[in-house]
Design an enzyme around this catalytic site. Structure first.
Site, short mmCIF file in Angstrom:
data_model
loop_
_atom_site.label_atom_id
_atom_site.label_comp_id
_atom_site.label_asym_id
_atom_site.label_seq_id
_atom_site.Cartn_x
_atom_site.Cartn_y
_atom_site.Cartn_z
N GLU A 134 38.26 -26.44 -37.11
CA GLU A 134 38.61 -27.03 -38.25
C GLU A 134 37.69 -28.23 -38.55
OE1 GLU A 134 42.76 -27.77 -38.16
OE2 GLU A 134 43.37 -26.21 -36.81
N GLY A 178 45.91 -19.49 -37.72
CA GLY A 178 47.03 -19.36 -37.14
C GLY A 178 47.74 -20.75 -37.16
N HIS A 179 49.15 -20.70 -36.86
CA HIS A 179 49.73 -22.05 -37.33
C HIS A 179 49.40 -23.07 -36.08
CE1 HIS A 179 52.70 -21.22 -34.04
NE2 HIS A 179 52.52 -20.01 -34.65
N ASN A 180 49.79 -24.31 -36.65
CA ASN A 180 49.47 -25.46 -35.45
C ASN A 180 50.17 -24.96 -33.93
OD1 ASN A 180 47.65 -27.06 -37.10
ND2 ASN A 180 49.44 -28.23 -37.79
N GLY A 181 49.18 -25.04 -32.81
CA GLY A 181 49.77 -24.89 -31.73
C GLY A 181 49.77 -23.38 -31.28
N SER A 182 49.04 -22.50 -32.18
CA SER A 182 49.23 -21.08 -31.84
C SER A 182 48.10 -20.62 -30.85
CB SER A 182 48.75 -20.15 -32.94
OG SER A 182 47.60 -20.84 -33.76
N GLY A 183 47.18 -21.76 -30.32
CA GLY A 183 46.24 -21.31 -29.29
C GLY A 183 44.89 -21.47 -29.98
N LYS A 184 44.45 -21.61 -31.08
CA LYS A 184 43.18 -21.59 -31.49
C LYS A 184 42.05 -22.41 -30.94
CE LYS A 184 44.33 -23.02 -35.65
NZ LYS A 184 45.73 -23.25 -35.37
N SER A 185 42.46 -23.80 -30.71
CA SER A 185 41.56 -24.20 -29.87
C SER A 185 41.44 -24.09 -28.57
CB SER A 185 41.90 -25.80 -30.14
OG SER A 185 41.87 -26.37 -31.30
N1 LIG Z 1 45.85 -30.53 -23.14
C1 LIG Z 1 47.01 -29.86 -23.32
N2 LIG Z 1 47.98 -29.80 -22.24
C2 LIG Z 1 49.25 -29.01 -22.29
N3 LIG Z 1 49.34 -28.34 -23.30
C3 LIG Z 1 48.46 -28.43 -24.32
C4 LIG Z 1 47.35 -28.93 -24.46
N4 LIG Z 1 46.70 -28.75 -25.33
C5 LIG Z 1 47.23 -27.69 -26.20
N5 LIG Z 1 48.41 -27.56 -25.52
C6 LIG Z 1 49.44 -26.59 -25.87
O1 LIG Z 1 48.83 -25.22 -25.89
C7 LIG Z 1 49.35 -24.61 -27.07
C8 LIG Z 1 48.27 -24.31 -28.09
O2 LIG Z 1 47.60 -25.36 -28.49
P1 LIG Z 1 46.32 -25.36 -29.41
O3 LIG Z 1 45.36 -24.37 -28.73
O4 LIG Z 1 45.60 -26.80 -29.42
O5 LIG Z 1 46.64 -24.80 -30.78
P2 LIG Z 1 45.65 -24.80 -32.04
O6 LIG Z 1 44.54 -25.32 -32.01
O7 LIG Z 1 46.27 -23.42 -32.65
O8 LIG Z 1 46.92 -25.68 -32.89
C9 LIG Z 1 50.18 -25.42 -27.82
O9 LIG Z 1 51.57 -25.21 -27.61
C10 LIG Z 1 50.00 -26.93 -27.38
O10 LIG Z 1 51.30 -28.01 -27.45
MG LIG Z 2 43.46 -26.71 -32.72
#
Ligand SMILES: Nc1ncnc2c1ncn2[C@@H]1O[C@H](COP(=O)(O)OP(=O)(O)O)[C@@H](O)[C@H]1O
Ligand SMILES: [Mg+2]
Length: 278
Positions: A165, A39-46
């Site tokens: 990642e 999924g693209h960056n910010g899609s919620g993977k982490s």
């Molecule tokens: N600690 C945080 N506080 C607020 N928002 C967050 C935090 N971490 C991630 N986000 C937001 O949650 C969404 C999903 O993020 P993330 O799970 O990190 O995506 P990915 O790993 O796919 O790049 C994004 O919109 C990101 O900006």
């Molecule tokens: Mg991530």
């Protein structure tokens, strides 16, 4: 076999955030499965990875791991079952030596000293880092650092390993090194592997792929199901490999090409068959 992970209607919003980071996410993972998450960056993977081992607590919905439902009572047991290897190898070290570093998580969990020494040796052996036990982690290559991070997780006898990642900052040789270790450990220890990745070759070795988009599951399918999207994969959050770009360029020029994903080797084979029929 059965499922080692079951996620039902999981929602998660970060404190103070305006938007949900995960919305109604449901899926199962079978024991011993290799599941890729793209999924693209910010899609919620982490965020999803952290909800699976209790680093974050679901806002609503349920997460079950190894038969336990995630709650305040089970969070420590679940965290011991699910190890996460993060992206930046340099942010994962706490010990002065490689062996200290691998021991750290065990020390925290009160594992007795004899048992700890045994597990550290065993884990370093499994990732092929025994000769580096007394070295300083900072002096290792990226691939070696990630192997040490994996040893630290393996020492805790997890059932599930999540690679968030974990190979993205490594060169191609380092990627192969880390994926090779994971593949061996998966078989030896009957691990379940979740790999979050933008790398198509890493996604290709999975049994299934989950495609996340803006916090929702867009699609779950086999690699061939997902790769049938062709260059749309760029938009979906995978790096499109050279072979796919070349394939698209040939299609533009009117050359008949298969829709399925071809890695470099299979592309070369296909081009040879075309050449011999010309
Ligand atoms: N600690 C945080 N506080 C607020 N928002 C967050 C935090 N971490 C991630 N986000 C937001 O949650 C969404 C999903 O993020 P993330 O799970 O990190 O995506 P990915 O790993 O796919 O790049 C994004 O919109 C990101 O900006
Ligand atoms: Mg991530």
């Amino acid at each position: 076999m059965g499922n080692v992970i079951r996620v039902q209607h999981l929602n998660y919003t970060y404190p103070e955030a305006k938007h949900q980071a995960l919305t109604d996410v449901s899926f199962d993972v079978a024991k011993g499965e290799w599941l890729a998450i793209i999924g693209h960056n910010g899609s919620g993977k982490s965020t999803l990875a952290k909800n699976l081992n209790g680093l974050l607590a679901p806002e609503s919905g349920t997460v079950e791991v190894a038969g336990m439902t995630l709650s305040e009572e089970t969070v420590w047991d679940i965290r011991a079952k699910v190890g996460i290897v993060f992206q930046n190898p340099d942010n994962q070290f706490v010990g002065a030596t490689v062996a200290d570093d691998v021991a750290f998580g065990l020390e925290n969990r009160g594992v007795p000293r004899d048992e700890m020494v045994k597990r550290v040796d065993e884990s370093l052996e499994r990732v092929g880092m025994t000769a580096f036990a007394d070295r300083e982690p900072a002096r290792l290559s990226g691939g070696q650092k990630q192997r040490v991070a994996i040893a630290g997780i393996i020492a805790q006898r997890p059932e599930i390993i999540i690679l968030d990642e974990s190979t993205s900052m490594l060169d191609p040789a380092g990627r192969q090194e880390v994926l090779g270790v994971i593949r061996e450990l998966k078989d030896e220890l009957n691990l379940t592997v979740l790999s979050i990745t933008h790398d198509i070759d890493e996604a290709a070795v999975a049994h299934r792929i989950i495609l996340l988009n803006d916090g929702k599951i867009n699609e779950i399918g086999t690699p061939s199901d997902i790769f049938a999207h062709g260059t749309d994969l760029l938009r979906l959050g995978l790096d499109v490999p050279y072979s796919e770009k070349l394939k698209d360029a040939l299609i533009q020029r009117g050359v008949a090409m298969p829709k399925a994903y071809l890695d470099n080797e299979r592309l070369v084979d296909y081009l040879w068959t075309l050449h011999s029929t010309m």
